[in-house]
Design a protein around this motif. Sequence first.
Motif, PDB file in Angstrom:
ATOM      1  N   PHE A  20       0.833  -1.203   0.000  1.00 52.97           N
ATOM      2  CA  PHE A  20       0.000   0.000   0.000  1.00 52.97           C
ATOM      3  C   PHE A  20       0.867   1.251   0.000  1.00 52.97           C
ATOM      4  CE2 PHE A  20      -2.105   3.294   2.587  1.00 52.97           C
ATOM      5  CZ  PHE A  20      -3.188   3.579   1.745  1.00 52.97           C
ATOM      6  N   LEU A  21       1.900   1.268   0.859  1.00 56.94           N
ATOM      7  CA  LEU A  21       2.804   2.412   0.907  1.00 56.94           C
ATOM      8  C   LEU A  21       3.569   2.571  -0.406  1.00 56.94           C
ATOM      9  CD1 LEU A  21       4.267   2.214   4.534  1.00 56.94           C
ATOM     10  CD2 LEU A  21       2.518   3.769   3.643  1.00 56.94           C
ATOM     11  N   LEU A  22       3.963   1.463  -1.021  1.00 58.70           N
ATOM     12  CA  LEU A  22       4.646   1.524  -2.315  1.00 58.70           C
ATOM     13  C   LEU A  22       3.727   2.126  -3.372  1.00 58.70           C
ATOM     14  CD1 LEU A  22       7.102   0.898  -4.073  1.00 58.70           C
ATOM     15  CD2 LEU A  22       6.189  -1.409  -4.378  1.00 58.70           C
ATOM     16  N   GLY A  23       2.456   1.750  -3.349  1.00 53.79           N
ATOM     17  CA  GLY A  23       1.487   2.334  -4.279  1.00 53.79           C
ATOM     18  C   GLY A  23       1.353   3.830  -4.091  1.00 53.79           C
ATOM     19  N   LEU A  24       1.284   4.268  -2.835  1.00 50.28           N
ATOM     20  CA  LEU A  24       1.229   5.709  -2.567  1.00 50.28           C
ATOM     21  C   LEU A  24       2.497   6.415  -3.059  1.00 50.28           C
ATOM     22  CD1 LEU A  24      -0.315   5.871   1.033  1.00 50.28           C
ATOM     23  CD2 LEU A  24      -1.451   6.342  -1.154  1.00 50.28           C
ATOM     24  N   LEU A  25       3.631   5.760  -2.872  1.00 56.30           N
ATOM     25  CA  LEU A  25       4.893   6.337  -3.320  1.00 56.30           C
ATOM     26  C   LEU A  25       4.927   6.472  -4.842  1.00 56.30           C
ATOM     27  CD1 LEU A  25       7.749   7.334  -2.623  1.00 56.30           C
ATOM     28  CD2 LEU A  25       8.496   4.962  -2.849  1.00 56.30           C
ATOM     29  N   ILE A  26       4.411   5.493  -5.548  1.00 54.22           N
ATOM     30  CA  ILE A  26       4.389   5.570  -7.010  1.00 54.22           C
ATOM     31  C   ILE A  26       3.498   6.725  -7.467  1.00 54.22           C
ATOM     32  CG2 ILE A  26       3.617   4.383  -9.106  1.00 54.22           C
ATOM     33  CD1 ILE A  26       4.599   1.775  -7.831  1.00 54.22           C
ATOM     34  N   ILE A  27       2.337   6.870  -6.844  1.00 51.72           N
ATOM     35  CA  ILE A  27       1.441   7.983  -7.193  1.00 51.72           C
ATOM     36  C   ILE A  27       2.138   9.317  -6.926  1.00 51.72           C
ATOM     37  CG2 ILE A  27      -0.707   9.155  -6.562  1.00 51.72           C
ATOM     38  CD1 ILE A  27      -1.865   6.306  -6.047  1.00 51.72           C
ATOM     39  N   PHE A  28       2.797   9.424  -5.776  1.00 51.49           N
ATOM     40  CA  PHE A  28       3.519  10.642  -5.425  1.00 51.49           C
ATOM     41  C   PHE A  28       4.641  10.917  -6.430  1.00 51.49           C
ATOM     42  CE2 PHE A  28       7.021  12.699  -3.060  1.00 51.49           C
ATOM     43  CZ  PHE A  28       6.397  13.896  -2.748  1.00 51.49           C
ATOM     44  N   THR A  29       5.357   9.871  -6.832  1.00 59.30           N
ATOM     45  CA  THR A  29       6.451  10.025  -7.791  1.00 59.30           C
ATOM     46  C   THR A  29       5.934  10.511  -9.136  1.00 59.30           C
ATOM     47  OG1 THR A  29       7.651   8.245  -6.677  1.00 59.30           O
ATOM     48  CG2 THR A  29       8.419   8.859  -8.853  1.00 59.30           C
ATOM     49  N   PHE A  30       4.808   9.955  -9.599  1.00 56.38           N
ATOM     50  CA  PHE A  30       4.214  10.430 -10.846  1.00 56.38           C
ATOM     51  C   PHE A  30       3.811  11.903 -10.727  1.00 56.38           C
ATOM     52  CE2 PHE A  30       3.487   6.046 -12.385  1.00 56.38           C
ATOM     53  CZ  PHE A  30       3.941   6.210 -13.684  1.00 56.38           C
ATOM     54  N   TYR A  31       3.266  12.258  -9.592  1.00 55.12           N
ATOM     55  CA  TYR A  31       2.831  13.640  -9.381  1.00 55.12           C
ATOM     56  C   TYR A  31       4.025  14.595  -9.380  1.00 55.12           C
ATOM     57  CZ  TYR A  31       0.908  17.761  -7.096  1.00 55.12           C
ATOM     58  OH  TYR A  31       0.557  19.043  -6.792  1.00 55.12           O
ATOM     59  N   MET A  32       5.096  14.213  -8.692  1.00 57.34           N
ATOM     60  CA  MET A  32       6.250  15.107  -8.541  1.00 57.34           C
ATOM     61  C   MET A  32       7.152  15.148  -9.779  1.00 57.34           C
ATOM     62  SD  MET A  32       5.946  16.602  -5.684  1.00 57.34           S
ATOM     63  CE  MET A  32       7.542  17.336  -5.441  1.00 57.34           C
ATOM     64  N   THR A  33       7.365  14.000 -10.438  1.00 53.56           N
ATOM     65  CA  THR A  33       8.353  13.939 -11.516  1.00 53.56           C
ATOM     66  C   THR A  33       7.751  13.680 -12.888  1.00 53.56           C
ATOM     67  OG1 THR A  33       8.747  11.549 -11.312  1.00 53.56           O
ATOM     68  CG2 THR A  33      10.067  13.026  -9.898  1.00 53.56           C
ATOM     69  N   GLY A  34       6.503  13.230 -12.917  1.00 53.44           N
ATOM     70  CA  GLY A  34       5.906  12.865 -14.195  1.00 53.44           C
ATOM     71  C   GLY A  34       6.329  11.491 -14.665  1.00 53.44           C
ATOM     72  N   ARG A  35       7.086  10.775 -13.827  1.00 50.39           N
ATOM     73  CA  ARG A  35       7.560   9.427 -14.150  1.00 50.39           C
ATOM     74  C   ARG A  35       7.347   8.532 -12.939  1.00 50.39           C
ATOM     75  NH1 ARG A  35      13.414   9.443 -16.712  1.00 50.39           N
ATOM     76  NH2 ARG A  35      12.906   7.272 -16.449  1.00 50.39           N
ATOM     77  N   GLY A  36       7.393   7.244 -13.186  1.00 50.15           N
ATOM     78  CA  GLY A  36       7.263   6.287 -12.094  1.00 50.15           C
ATOM     79  C   GLY A  36       8.606   5.976 -11.464  1.00 50.15           C
ATOM     80  N   LEU A  37       8.618   4.930 -10.663  1.00 46.50           N
ATOM     81  CA  LEU A  37       9.837   4.510  -9.986  1.00 46.50           C
ATOM     82  C   LEU A  37      10.714   3.675 -10.904  1.00 46.50           C
ATOM     83  CD1 LEU A  37       8.361   3.430  -6.557  1.00 46.50           C
ATOM     84  CD2 LEU A  37       9.690   5.478  -7.039  1.00 46.50           C
ATOM     85  N   GLY A  38      11.972   3.622 -10.594  1.00 47.59           N
ATOM     86  CA  GLY A  38      12.921   2.799 -11.322  1.00 47.59           C
ATOM     87  C   GLY A  38      14.280   2.930 -10.671  1.00 47.59           C
ATOM     88  N   ALA A  39      15.103   1.911 -10.810  1.00 47.54           N
ATOM     89  CA  ALA A  39      16.414   1.960 -10.176  1.00 47.54           C
ATOM     90  C   ALA A  39      17.547   1.601 -11.127  1.00 47.54           C
ATOM     91  CB  ALA A  39      16.446   1.015  -8.977  1.00 47.54           C
ATOM     92  N   SER A  40      17.257   0.942 -12.226  1.00 49.48           N
ATOM     93  CA  SER A  40      18.341   0.499 -13.104  1.00 49.48           C
ATOM     94  C   SER A  40      19.041   1.669 -13.773  1.00 49.48           C
ATOM     95  CB  SER A  40      17.827  -0.495 -14.144  1.00 49.48           C
ATOM     96  OG  SER A  40      16.806   0.085 -14.927  1.00 49.48           O
ATOM     97  N   GLY A  41      18.378   2.791 -13.935  1.00 46.91           N
ATOM     98  CA  GLY A  41      19.015   3.970 -14.518  1.00 46.91           C
ATOM     99  C   GLY A  41      20.162   4.480 -13.675  1.00 46.91           C
ATOM    100  N   ALA A  42      20.065   4.331 -12.360  1.00 43.85           N
ATOM    101  CA  ALA A  42      21.150   4.755 -11.474  1.00 43.85           C
ATOM    102  C   ALA A  42      22.377   3.879 -11.683  1.00 43.85           C
ATOM    103  CB  ALA A  42      20.699   4.704 -10.013  1.00 43.85           C
ATOM    104  N   MET A  43      22.167   2.590 -11.874  1.00 44.17           N
ATOM    105  CA  MET A  43      23.292   1.689 -12.131  1.00 44.17           C
ATOM    106  C   MET A  43      23.934   2.028 -13.470  1.00 44.17           C
ATOM    107  SD  MET A  43      25.309  -0.624 -11.170  1.00 44.17           S
ATOM    108  CE  MET A  43      24.643  -1.488  -9.792  1.00 44.17           C
ATOM    109  N   LYS A  44      23.110   2.317 -14.475  1.00 39.35           N
ATOM    110  CA  LYS A  44      23.635   2.708 -15.783  1.00 39.35           C
ATOM    111  C   LYS A  44      24.476   3.969 -15.649  1.00 39.35           C
ATOM    112  CE  LYS A  44      21.426   5.307 -17.926  1.00 39.35           C
ATOM    113  NZ  LYS A  44      20.816   6.460 -18.291  1.00 39.35           N
TER     114      LYS A  44
END
Length: 176
Positions: A20-44
């Motif tokens: 549930f908290l992860l879902g809220l975080l994804i909604i917040f991320t879309f609102y703030m950045t216009g994109r969802g979550l992701g981590a592989s870009g940081a490794m790249k």
Amino acid sequence: MDKSSENNRHVYWNPYFGGFLLGLLIIFTFYMTGRGLGASGAMKSSVVTLVDKVSHEHTINNAYYSKFVKDDESPMNTWLVFESLGVLAGAFISGSLSGRMGFRVQHSPKITSRRRLVFALFGGILFGLGAQIARGCTSGAALSGMAVLSTGGFITMLAIFGTAYLFAYFFRKNWI
């Protein structure tokens, strides 16, 4: 209670509450950045930065790496790097507050710590290769895709869990 059971007693959050908290975080991320979550870009970004430090000429002449190197900006200057650093900091804080800081290898009594670490390394390498081939990790493809009701996001999530379910049959003796 035997000693191994005592060492493996942990208090974890309810996984549904965590979801549930992860879902809220994804909604917040879309609102703030216009994109969802992701981590592989940081490794790249980290790999591109490392390659650039070792051989700038190679980086500039490489078709893949050169897309991420600009003269006036570091490849590390992206929100994905800061997101990943925040995840690591949050994990450290959570572990510290719950008294679970320390190094240990959790595994079934049927396998050794070394075998567990080898499987974890192999799985991590496969995950990294898959994320590179797919041009994104499961967070970006499945979770963020499902958050915007993308058919591809649902298909990706089904493929991830379906594949895991099939492979679990062959590796279950390592954990049960």
